[in-house]
Motif scaffolding. Structure first.
Motif, PDB file in Angstrom:
ATOM      1  N   ILE A  23     -47.330  -2.168  31.273  1.00 16.81           N
ATOM      2  CA  ILE A  23     -47.703  -3.564  30.995  1.00 16.81           C
ATOM      3  C   ILE A  23     -49.013  -3.613  30.211  1.00 16.81           C
ATOM      4  O   ILE A  23     -49.154  -4.363  29.236  1.00 16.81           O
ATOM      5  CB  ILE A  23     -47.823  -4.360  32.322  1.00 16.81           C
ATOM      6  N   LYS A  24     -49.966  -2.789  30.631  1.00 22.09           N
ATOM      7  CA  LYS A  24     -51.260  -2.737  29.937  1.00 22.09           C
ATOM      8  C   LYS A  24     -51.098  -2.245  28.499  1.00 22.09           C
ATOM      9  O   LYS A  24     -51.815  -2.683  27.591  1.00 22.09           O
ATOM     10  CB  LYS A  24     -52.229  -1.815  30.682  1.00 22.09           C
ATOM     11  N   SER A  25     -50.143  -1.336  28.280  1.00 20.56           N
ATOM     12  CA  SER A  25     -49.950  -0.752  26.954  1.00 20.56           C
ATOM     13  C   SER A  25     -49.572  -1.796  25.915  1.00 20.56           C
ATOM     14  O   SER A  25     -49.916  -1.653  24.728  1.00 20.56           O
ATOM     15  CB  SER A  25     -48.867   0.332  26.994  1.00 20.56           C
ATOM     16  N   LYS A  26     -48.881  -2.838  26.326  1.00 17.77           N
ATOM     17  CA  LYS A  26     -48.444  -3.872  25.385  1.00 17.77           C
ATOM     18  C   LYS A  26     -49.641  -4.588  24.757  1.00 17.77           C
ATOM     19  O   LYS A  26     -49.545  -5.086  23.640  1.00 17.77           O
ATOM     20  CB  LYS A  26     -47.536  -4.873  26.094  1.00 17.77           C
ATOM     21  N   ILE A  27     -50.740  -4.650  25.506  1.00 18.88           N
ATOM     22  CA  ILE A  27     -51.966  -5.259  24.972  1.00 18.88           C
ATOM     23  C   ILE A  27     -52.810  -4.205  24.272  1.00 18.88           C
ATOM     24  O   ILE A  27     -53.265  -4.399  23.140  1.00 18.88           O
ATOM     25  CB  ILE A  27     -52.769  -5.932  26.103  1.00 18.88           C
ATOM     26  N   ARG A  28     -52.998  -3.053  24.914  1.00 14.25           N
ATOM     27  CA  ARG A  28     -53.869  -2.020  24.344  1.00 14.25           C
ATOM     28  C   ARG A  28     -53.354  -1.537  22.987  1.00 14.25           C
ATOM     29  O   ARG A  28     -54.143  -1.194  22.085  1.00 14.25           O
ATOM     30  CB  ARG A  28     -53.965  -0.840  25.305  1.00 14.25           C
ATOM     31  N   ALA A  29     -52.049  -1.530  22.808  1.00 18.56           N
ATOM     32  CA  ALA A  29     -51.457  -1.037  21.560  1.00 18.56           C
ATOM     33  C   ALA A  29     -51.861  -1.864  20.346  1.00 18.56           C
ATOM     34  O   ALA A  29     -51.732  -1.398  19.200  1.00 18.56           O
ATOM     35  CB  ALA A  29     -49.935  -1.003  21.674  1.00 18.56           C
ATOM     36  N   ARG A  30     -52.374  -3.074  20.558  1.00 20.28           N
ATOM     37  CA  ARG A  30     -52.774  -3.920  19.435  1.00 20.28           C
ATOM     38  C   ARG A  30     -53.880  -3.279  18.601  1.00 20.28           C
ATOM     39  O   ARG A  30     -53.977  -3.526  17.395  1.00 20.28           O
ATOM     40  CB  ARG A  30     -53.231  -5.295  19.940  1.00 20.28           C
ATOM     41  N   VAL A  31     -54.686  -2.438  19.231  1.00 15.99           N
ATOM     42  CA  VAL A  31     -55.759  -1.782  18.480  1.00 15.99           C
ATOM     43  C   VAL A  31     -55.187  -0.792  17.466  1.00 15.99           C
ATOM     44  O   VAL A  31     -55.796  -0.529  16.422  1.00 15.99           O
ATOM     45  CB  VAL A  31     -56.743  -1.082  19.444  1.00 15.99           C
ATOM     46  N   GLU A  32     -54.002  -0.248  17.750  1.00 17.74           N
ATOM     47  CA  GLU A  32     -53.387   0.696  16.818  1.00 17.74           C
ATOM     48  C   GLU A  32     -52.981  -0.001  15.522  1.00 17.74           C
ATOM     49  O   GLU A  32     -52.890   0.638  14.470  1.00 17.74           O
ATOM     50  CB  GLU A  32     -52.165   1.359  17.467  1.00 17.74           C
ATOM     51  N   HIS A  33     -52.732  -1.316  15.590  1.00 20.07           N
ATOM     52  CA  HIS A  33     -52.402  -2.066  14.374  1.00 20.07           C
ATOM     53  C   HIS A  33     -53.580  -2.038  13.403  1.00 20.07           C
ATOM     54  O   HIS A  33     -53.401  -2.026  12.183  1.00 20.07           O
ATOM     55  CB  HIS A  33     -52.047  -3.513  14.720  1.00 20.07           C
TER      56      HIS A  33
END
Length: 347
Positions: free
Chosen positions: A286-296
């Motif tokens: 669940i946390k990954s869905k938000i944290r992954a935004r930095v990879e954008h």
């Protein structure tokens, strides 16, 4: 012979394709940057006469153009002369004087000496926060490698560099009395291996607004510095919630975040004999869905900004300045995206 109307007609055809610089120019209030640049770089004229200096705001826009397209100083000079869209972005016309590569290099050096890239980055980030575009309700912290030209040093020289010393061979002077190696050597960059990939250079540590993907704060270190070491330099009282991968998970960091009254959403990690439970794995997903935004963001720097995470300059001071301009350039283009998607109002 083509005249003014032919030139204007060609510009209309180019703008119909909505080039990135044209879209950026429509939403950024560039004058906000003029005062700090001119105050910092003002030089008292020695005598009347002489060629007036280039407009400093235009020079700043050249650096934004250069950073977005990841151009060398030589290529920047040529492309400005060659491309209508570049001339239009800078407010120039065919036949106008264009700064040469040495002038562009010198302007970057002046920015570095006055640490202006940090001031200009903070100026724009503060404007976004003052207008409520960045609310800091949630933050993401991460880091990415910034690769620089690899050095060909001897084992002894590398051993000295690791100790924080400058090898004596770098300081030797040539027949003309000049240091032959030191000006071309990077004694601040370091090697680091991650996921079987070797990197040589530095790290861009960023604090990113969860909602807008705007970078609000950054620091620069050698590539060998662990991501978690910079967290305290990236977080302050304005951060309400923090998302980060498991590399940032530690007892000390959790204690620090509590003192800052910042709610931790850092990924949990398993240990030998204590693997993650199914509930912890689900929580991490669940946390990954938000944290992954930095990879954008890092993806934009690599793809849209033409591999901007590979830099030509060497030395920590120049790299800090270059990374500051990189992060500011990203923020400018990200703001343009937000305006275009009608998620924010123009400032």
């Amino acid at each position: 012979m083509p005249g003014l109307f032919a030139y204007e007609d060609q510009l209309k055809k180019i703008n119909a394709h909505q080039p990135p610089l044209n879209k950026l120019d429509q939403v950024i209030e560039w004058e906000m940057f003029r005062k700090p640049i001119e105050e910092a770089l003002y030089v008292e004229p020695k005598a009347p006469g002489g060629r007036p200096p280039y407009d400093r705001l235009m020079m700043f826009k050249i650096l934004i153009l250069q950073k977005y397209y990841n151009l060398s100083d030589e290529q920047t000079e040529f492309q400005i002369k060659d491309r209508f869209s570049f001339l239009q972005f800078l407010g120039l016309q065919i036949g106008d004087n264009v700064p040469d590569e040495k002038t562009i290099w010198l302007f970057k050096e002046n920015l570095k000496e006055h640490k202006l890239e940090q001031k200009l980055f903070d100026l724009f980030a503060s404007a976004l926060m003052d207008h409520g575009i960045v609310a800091k309700e949630g933050s993401i912290v991460d880091a990415t490698f910034v690769d620089v030209p690899k050095q060909r040093n001897s084992r002894g020289e590398n051993a000295d560099i690791k100790k924080g010393a400058v090898p004596l061979s770098f300081a030797k002077k040539n027949k003309k009395g000049r240091q032959s190696k030191l000006s071309q050597k990077d004694t601040d960059a370091r090697w680091m291996t991650k996921n079987s990939e070797r990197h040589y250079g530095y790290k861009d540590h960023v604090n990113v607004d969860e909602k807008t993907k705007i970078i609000t704060k950054f620091t620069v270190t050698a590539a060998s510095v662990h991501d978690s070491k910079e967290l305290e330099n990236l977080i302050d009282k304005k951060d309400k919630q923090l998302h980060a991968d498991s590399a940032y998970r530690s007892r000390d960091i959790e204690t620090y975040l509590k003192k800052q009254e910042c709610e931790s959403h850092i990924h949990e990690k398993g240990y030998r004999g204590h693997p993650l439970t199914e509930a912890q794995k689900e929580s991490n997903n669940i946390k990954s869905k938000i944290r992954a935004r930095v990879e954008h963001i890092f993806g934009f720097m690599t793809n849209s900004m033409h591999n901007a995470l590979h830099m030509r300059c060497i030395g920590k001071e120049r790299i800090e300045s270059a990374i500051g301009l990189l992060n500011l350039t990203y923020n400018l283009f990200r703001y343009e995206q937000l305006v275009r998607l009608q998620k924010v109002k123009m400032i």
